[in-house]
Design an enzyme around this catalytic site. Structure first.
Site, PDB file in Angstrom:
ATOM      1  N   LYS A  87       0.812  -1.279  -0.110  1.00 56.73           N
ATOM      2  CA  LYS A  87       0.121  -0.075  -0.009  1.00 56.73           C
ATOM      3  C   LYS A  87       0.882   1.158  -0.005  1.00 56.73           C
ATOM      4  O   LYS A  87       0.452   2.169  -0.621  1.00 56.73           O
ATOM      5  CB  LYS A  87      -0.815  -0.099   1.028  1.00 56.73           C
ATOM      6  N   ASP A 123     -10.171   2.563   2.414  1.00 49.11           N
ATOM      7  CA  ASP A 123     -10.126   1.624   3.855  1.00 49.11           C
ATOM      8  C   ASP A 123     -10.680   2.517   5.137  1.00 49.11           C
ATOM      9  O   ASP A 123     -11.463   2.016   5.789  1.00 49.11           O
ATOM     10  CB  ASP A 123      -8.638   1.179   4.310  1.00 49.11           C
ATOM     11  N   GLY A 150      -0.262   1.094  16.007  1.00 47.78           N
ATOM     12  CA  GLY A 150       1.080   1.358  15.440  1.00 47.78           C
ATOM     13  C   GLY A 150       1.149   0.689  13.897  1.00 47.78           C
ATOM     14  O   GLY A 150       2.146   1.047  13.316  1.00 47.78           O
ATOM     15  N   TYR A 248     -10.674 -10.910   9.960  1.00 48.77           N
ATOM     16  CA  TYR A 248     -11.731 -11.799   9.643  1.00 48.77           C
ATOM     17  C   TYR A 248     -11.118 -13.073   9.394  1.00 48.77           C
ATOM     18  O   TYR A 248      -9.968 -13.327   8.796  1.00 48.77           O
ATOM     19  CB  TYR A 248     -12.905 -11.369   8.648  1.00 48.77           C
TER      20      TYR A 248
HETATM   21  P1  ATR Z   1       1.850  -3.626   9.555  1.00 47.46           P
HETATM   22  O1  ATR Z   1       0.495  -3.686   9.744  1.00 47.46           O
HETATM   23  O2  ATR Z   1       2.555  -2.498  10.050  1.00 47.46           O
HETATM   24  O3  ATR Z   1       2.575  -4.469   8.442  1.00 47.46           O
HETATM   25  P2  ATR Z   1       2.031  -6.181  11.170  1.00 47.46           P
HETATM   26  O4  ATR Z   1       3.146  -6.809  11.361  1.00 47.46           O
HETATM   27  O5  ATR Z   1       0.972  -6.794  10.262  1.00 47.46           O
HETATM   28  O6  ATR Z   1       2.263  -4.657  10.947  1.00 47.46           O
HETATM   29  O7  ATR Z   1       1.165  -6.058  12.582  1.00 47.46           O
HETATM   30  C1  ATR Z   1       0.109  -5.360  12.598  1.00 47.46           C
HETATM   31  C2  ATR Z   1      -0.165  -4.888  14.042  1.00 47.46           C
HETATM   32  O8  ATR Z   1      -0.378  -6.237  14.898  1.00 47.46           O
HETATM   33  C3  ATR Z   1       0.901  -4.198  14.816  1.00 47.46           C
HETATM   34  O9  ATR Z   1       0.303  -3.050  15.434  1.00 47.46           O
HETATM   35  C4  ATR Z   1       1.559  -5.353  15.638  1.00 47.46           C
HETATM   36  O10 ATR Z   1       2.269  -4.615  16.656  1.00 47.46           O
HETATM   37  P3  ATR Z   1       3.852  -4.072  16.428  1.00 47.46           P
HETATM   38  O11 ATR Z   1       3.570  -2.594  15.713  1.00 47.46           O
HETATM   39  O12 ATR Z   1       4.192  -3.841  18.071  1.00 47.46           O
HETATM   40  O13 ATR Z   1       4.621  -4.987  15.791  1.00 47.46           O
HETATM   41  C5  ATR Z   1       0.476  -6.025  15.963  1.00 47.46           C
HETATM   42  N1  ATR Z   1       0.945  -7.435  16.359  1.00 47.46           N
HETATM   43  C6  ATR Z   1       1.293  -8.336  15.795  1.00 47.46           C
HETATM   44  N2  ATR Z   1       1.326  -9.487  16.228  1.00 47.46           N
HETATM   45  C7  ATR Z   1       1.240  -9.245  17.454  1.00 47.46           C
HETATM   46  C8  ATR Z   1       1.337  -9.928  18.857  1.00 47.46           C
HETATM   47  N3  ATR Z   1       1.686 -11.224  18.825  1.00 47.46           N
HETATM   48  N4  ATR Z   1       0.897  -9.342  19.953  1.00 47.46           N
HETATM   49  C9  ATR Z   1       0.442  -8.066  19.805  1.00 47.46           C
HETATM   50  N5  ATR Z   1       0.422  -7.424  18.806  1.00 47.46           N
HETATM   51  C10 ATR Z   1       0.921  -7.696  17.641  1.00 47.46           C
END
Ligand code: ATR
Length: 305
Positions: A87, A123, A150, A248
């Site tokens: 994206k 989105d 985040g 989902y």
């Molecule tokens: P992005 O959307 O930036 O590509 P992602 O790896 O897909 O990132 O993760 C999406 C969200 O899920 C992030 O907020 C991630 O937290 P971090 O920024 O601290 O990595 C969160 N996330 C992924 N796995 C997690 C877990 N096991 N526990 C809590 N949060 C998790």
């Protein structure tokens, strides 16, 4: 007919459309992309409107997004959807983009126009339409907690809530610095930003603060598979709360199951998938009403994650 195409298939139309009833004019690009439900949803709307076009999946490597979009433009595609992890790269390739896409730093919908490659982001408005349908109101004036604020999805949902006039945002993220960056960006980019609090999931006050919120939104990736726990513990929920899980899967997510058992009103990410898809379709085909044919297609699809 191939389930998933790749960049080599964008070499020419003969290869792309071999044996197909309609020419490929729309696609979702991502990696992975095989699980995407967008083709079922969009094809139903194309067929319902009698549009001579096929919607396909294309697996694209990072760093090849620009090349893929240029090839699609040259092959006469109408547009495409962009999913994880492309994206941000897609935005960089666009000749023009909507202000909301630039605010979010991400594009999920591309239209190939006479003026070039145009990017938009459905989105955020798709989330707001899904929220409205699920709970009969907008986030305006609500205290909203966003878990995973985040990440890419979390940033979009936090911005959508801020733009819709939420009164308070509680941004929770494992990596707190990422949620702080989102809070900072919303403060500088939003007209009248909501009061914003950033918390670590380990913060001892998290559950009490969460229970005080009107709505809880999950934007972490937790819940994609059945054995993953919800992103928040049971003590974070109270009866009557609105719970929106952006995730989902085939069957209820762990968060929907837990929160419903605690008396919350809960929905999963299919509703957002539906609304962002319908808005994208209307960007390509203004004046159409794709929502109900897309909804039926999604309801009759057993799989998807
Ligand atoms: P992005 O959307 O930036 O590509 P992602 O790896 O897909 O990132 O993760 C999406 C969200 O899920 C992030 O907020 C991630 O937290 P971090 O920024 O601290 O990595 C969160 N996330 C992924 N796995 C997690 C877990 N096991 N526990 C809590 N949060 C998790």
């Amino acid at each position: 007919m191939k389930e998933v195409f790749d960049i080599d298939d964008l070499a020419d139309r003969v290869r792309l459309d071999l044996g197909a009833a309609h020419p490929a004019r729309l696609a979702v690009i991502g990696r992975p992309v095989a699980h995407s439900l967008s083709p079922q949803m969009h094809q139903a709307a194309l067929d319902a409107h009698g549009i001579d076009a096929r919607y396909i999946r294309i697996d694209i490597a990072p760093a090849a997004v620009g090349e893929a979009l240029r090839r699609m433009r040259d092959l006469g595609f109408t547009g495409c959807n962009v999913t994880v992890p492309h994206k941000i790269e897609a935005l960089e390739t666009c000749d023009s983009s909507e202000p909301v896409a630039r605010l979010l730093g991400a594009v999920n919908t591309i239209a190939f126009t006479n003026d070039g490659i145009h990017g938009s982001n459905t989105d955020a408005p798709g989330f707001l339409k899904a929220f409205e349908e699920a709970f009969g109101r907008s986030p305006a004036g609500l205290a909203m907690l966003i878990a995973g604020a985040g990440g890419g999805a979390g940033r979009t949902l936090a911005a959508a809530c801020a733009m819709a006039g939420a009164s308070q945002l509680v941004l929770v993220n494992r990596t707190v610095s990422k949620a702080n960056a989102v809070a900072e960006q919303l403060r500088s980019a939003t007209h009248s930003p909501p009061e914003t609090l950033v918390l670590s999931p380990d913060d001892p006050s998290l559950c009490a603060i969460a229970r005080d919120c009107d709505a809880i939104v999950n934007a972490t990736s937790l819940g994609l598979s059945a054995d993953e726990p919800p992103s928040l513990p049971a003590a974070a929920f109270r009866t009557g709360q609105m719970v929106f899980d952006a995730v989902y899967r085939n069957g209820p997510t762990s968060l929907v199951r837990l929160s419903e058992s605690l008396g919350c009103k809960s929905v999963d990410g299919r509703l957002m998938l539906l609304h962002q898809g319908a808005l994208a379709f209307q960007r390509w085909f203004p004046g159409t009403e794709p929502l109900e044919s897309m909804r039926r297609a999604l309801q009759s699809t057993a799989g998807g994650s």
